[in-house]
Structures are given as structure tokens and as C-alpha cells.
Scaffold this active site. Structure first.
Site, PDB file in Angstrom:
ATOM      1  CD  GLU A 178      -2.752   1.341   2.515  1.00 38.90           C
ATOM      2  OE1 GLU A 178      -2.661   0.446   3.483  1.00 38.90           O
ATOM      3  OE2 GLU A 178      -3.688   2.273   2.693  1.00 38.90           O
ATOM      4  CE  LYS A 220      -5.880  -0.411   1.616  1.00 28.58           C
ATOM      5  NZ  LYS A 220      -6.608  -0.873   2.818  1.00 28.58           N
TER       6      LYS A 220
HETATM    7  P1  13P Z   1      -9.357   4.210   4.098  1.00 31.45           P
HETATM    8  O1  13P Z   1     -10.054   3.405   2.882  1.00 31.45           O
HETATM    9  O2  13P Z   1     -10.049   4.793   5.322  1.00 31.45           O
HETATM   10  O3  13P Z   1      -8.314   5.151   3.423  1.00 31.45           O
HETATM   11  O4  13P Z   1      -8.323   2.954   4.785  1.00 31.45           O
HETATM   12  C1  13P Z   1      -7.807   2.162   3.942  1.00 31.45           C
HETATM   13  C2  13P Z   1      -6.742   1.567   4.869  1.00 31.45           C
HETATM   14  O5  13P Z   1      -6.267   0.523   5.141  1.00 31.45           O
HETATM   15  C3  13P Z   1      -5.416   2.680   5.290  1.00 31.45           C
HETATM   16  O6  13P Z   1      -4.272   1.881   5.473  1.00 31.45           O
END
Ligand code: 13P
Length: 343
Positions: A178, A220
């Protein structure tokens, strides 16, 4: 050689009409969320909130996996069933956030680097024992003027993401990589495009160098979107076109799926943007969701910290999951939103 066991889990996480519920808020973040409904963040309140979410009837219809936090993976329902088992029994794959948060980056004011690599191999072995099948690590990349992000910040975060991903695959856990380019600020969609492209290019260079198997991971990312304070807000169609074009150039087709974060978008906005992308398909990868706030916000508000409202909280979560399930197929609309809200 692609690892088939990892690929099977990665593909199950992006199965048609399904996506991921991110419920891995750290203790500090969940405290903020609970404060927004005027509830004090005690361990028991955090546990009962997560129990409400995870025991939602039919949650597995549109939720393939749930990302847990270190405290949460060790908790149980009030009847003593461990949360990973509750999820498995509902046909949902348990996962775990393994980074220890973004900290100030030395010599780079306003920028951060994510920590958590020390002792990670041992922690991954323990999480596997506790039932996790996948992992998540979040890096944050801020946009501020022309100087931020620096190439230095993108490099160190990409390097850490790849080290995390390689260690996860070694432990037979599917890494969710991510790199989040933040929506905060007044930057344009074009600036977000440029930064997202540079970030993803660096991330995939590091993943390749560090021998991460693309077939056994998920990405992500943020969507390519206008900054929150930008006077010109792009439409869902513009966000969809820019995101697909950006990713097409830098995300290998061997990656089974892209599971977007919501990052501060409104819940219906996040659904509409995902829908617009899938309506432009087919794409080389599954395009799905791994939303935190965009799935939980209405549920948190309906629950209000009171178990007497658990059913209302669960209905709100099930509704958002259903709407995002429709967005996976490009069949979401505001009419559907209204029609099914009443069901
Ligand atoms: P949000 O969808 O609230 O951005 O959270 C996703 C997430 O896992 C952030 O690390």
C-alpha cells in the site's frame, strides 16, 4: 516460479463482486474514530465495535477478507470465539496490518517513512499461527508544492514496501502493498497523476529487484484524484480515466488485483469512482476495494457505541458492502443506492 498457494489466496481476495474490509485501525486511529461518535476508546469498546462489524449477517457475500490490527487478531466475541475463526466461519479470509506506522523521515521535513521491519520475520510466523493469510503495509507519500514528495522519500518507502512483501511471501502470506499518495492539499488531479506514477514505478522496481512474485501479491493504491482542497474537483469519469491510464503504464498485468483505499473520499464517492473504473473494463487486473472509512463510516454512526444499535450498524455495513459489490461489476448507480438503502 509463481507460488500457487499465494496466487490462490490473492485471487480469492479479488473474487468477483467481493472486496476487502480494512478494520486495521491502530489504537490511535480507532480512538479518533470512536471520538467522532463521542465514545471513549477502551479495549472493550474497540472489541465490541469490531464484533458488531465481523458478525454482520451475510458479510461474506461481498467481503472476501478483513484486515485486522495486532490487538484485534487476538480478541474474541463475547462468547469467546476468536475473531479470525469468526471470519473464517463466514467464508472471509483474515489478514493483518504488520507495519508499525509512519514516522518522520530524517532530513526531509514534512515527509514520512513507515517502520516495522525489525523482527518482522518472527512476527509474521506468529500471525500465521493466529490465522492470518495475508498482510498489509502502508507507506504514505504527501504532496506539497513542487518539492514534496522528494525522490528520497519515494525511494526509502518503496524499498521498505518490497522488504515487507518479500518477507511476507517467504512466510506464505500474501502481501498487500500500500503506497498511499495522500489526498490532503490543494493539488490538481494532474499533480496526483505525476506523483502516483513516479511512486508506483519506484515500488515495482523495488518489488522486482527484491524478487517479489507479482502473482502472489495485491496492490493497494490511491486513485488518481484531485486534492481535497483543490477548487476543481474531477468527476468520477475523469478519476476513472486518469487512474486506469496511469496504472496501465506501471502496474504489471501479472498482479492479480488492485484494491483501492478510500483515503478520505466520501463513502458513496468511493463507490461511484470504483464503479466508473470497472465500467471502462475489461482491465488486465481485477479492480476492487479495500476500504476502511468508506465501508465503516455509516456503520459507526448507526452503532453509536451502544450494543442496542448493533443491528442498525450491521445493516449499514452490509449495505455499503453490497453497493461496492455492484461497483466491482460497473452496475452501481445512485438509483440502486436509494432503492437498496430501504431494504
Ligand atoms: P481508508 O479506506 O479509510 O483510506 O483506509 C484504508 C486503509 O487500510 C488505510 O491504510
Amino acid at each position: 516460479m509463481p507460488d500457487e498457494a499465494l496466487e490462490t489466496i490473492a485471487r480469492a481476495l479479488v473474487a468477483p463482486t467481493k472486496g476487502i474490509l480494512a478494520a486495521d485501525e491502530s489504537t490511535g486511529t480507532i480512538e479518533k474514530r470512536l471520538k467522532s461518535i463521542e465514545v471513549e476508546s477502551t479495549e472493550e469498546k474497540r472489541r465490541s465495535y469490531r464484533e458488531m462489524l465481523f458478525t454482520t449477517p451475510g458479510l461474506g457475500d461481498h467481503i472476501s477478507g478483513v484486515i485486522l490490527y495486532d490487538e484485534t487478531i487476538r480478541q474474541s466475541t463475547k462468547d469467546g470465539v476468536p475473531f479470525p475463526k469468526v471470519l473464517e466461519d463466514a467464508g472471509i479470509i483474515p489478514g493483518i496490518k504488520v507495519d508499525t506506522g509512519a514516522k518522520a523521515l530524517a532530513g526531509a521535513e514534512g515527509e514520512k517513512v513507515t517502520e516495522g521491519l525489525d523482527g518482522l520475520r518472527e512476527r509474521l510466523a506468529e500471525y500465521r499461527e493466529l490465522g492470518a493469510k495475508f498482510t498489509k503495509w502502508r507507506a504514505v507519500i504527501a504532496i506539497e508544492g513542487e518539492k514534496i514528495p522528494s525522490a528520497y522519500c519515494i525511494h526509502v518507502n518503496s524499498h521498505a514496501l518490497a522488504r515487507f512483501a518479500a518477507l511476507s511471501q517467504e512466510a506464505e502470506l500474501v502481501p498487500i502493498v500500500e503506497p498511499e499518495v495522500l489526498m490532503d492539499g490543494s493539488h490538481t488531479l494532474e499533480r496526483c497523476y505525476e506523483v502516483t506514477e513516479a511512486t508506483l514505478e519506484a515500488v515495482f522496481n523495488e518489488l522486482f529487484s527484491q524478487r517479489v512474485v507479482y502473482e502472489g501479491m495485491l496492490l493497494k493504491p490511491n486513485m488518481v484524484i484531485s486534492g481535497k482542497e483543490c477548487p476543481q474537483q474531477a468527476s468520477s469519469e475523469e478519476v476513472a480515466k486518469a487512474t486506469i491510464r496511469c496504472f496501465g503504464g506501471v502496474v504489471p498485468a501479472a498482479v492479480p488485483g488492485i484494491v483501492f483505499l478510500s483515503g478520505g473520499q466520501g463513502d458513496e464517492e468511493a463507490t461511484a469512482n470504483l464503479n466508473a473504473m470497472n465500467a471502462l473494463g475489461p482491465h488486465p487486473w481485477e479492480l476492487s476495494f479495500s476500504y476502511g472509512r468508506a465501508l465503516q463510516a455509516p456503520s459507526l454512526k448507526a452503532w453509536k457505541g451502544d450494543d442496542a444499535n448493533a443491528q442498525a450498524g450491521q445493516e449499514a455495513l452490509a449495505h455499503r458492502a453490497r453497493m461496492n459489490g455492484a461497483a466491482r461489476e460497473g452496475s452501481y448507480s445512485s438509483e440502486l443506492e436509494k432503492e437498496l438503502a430501504a431494504v
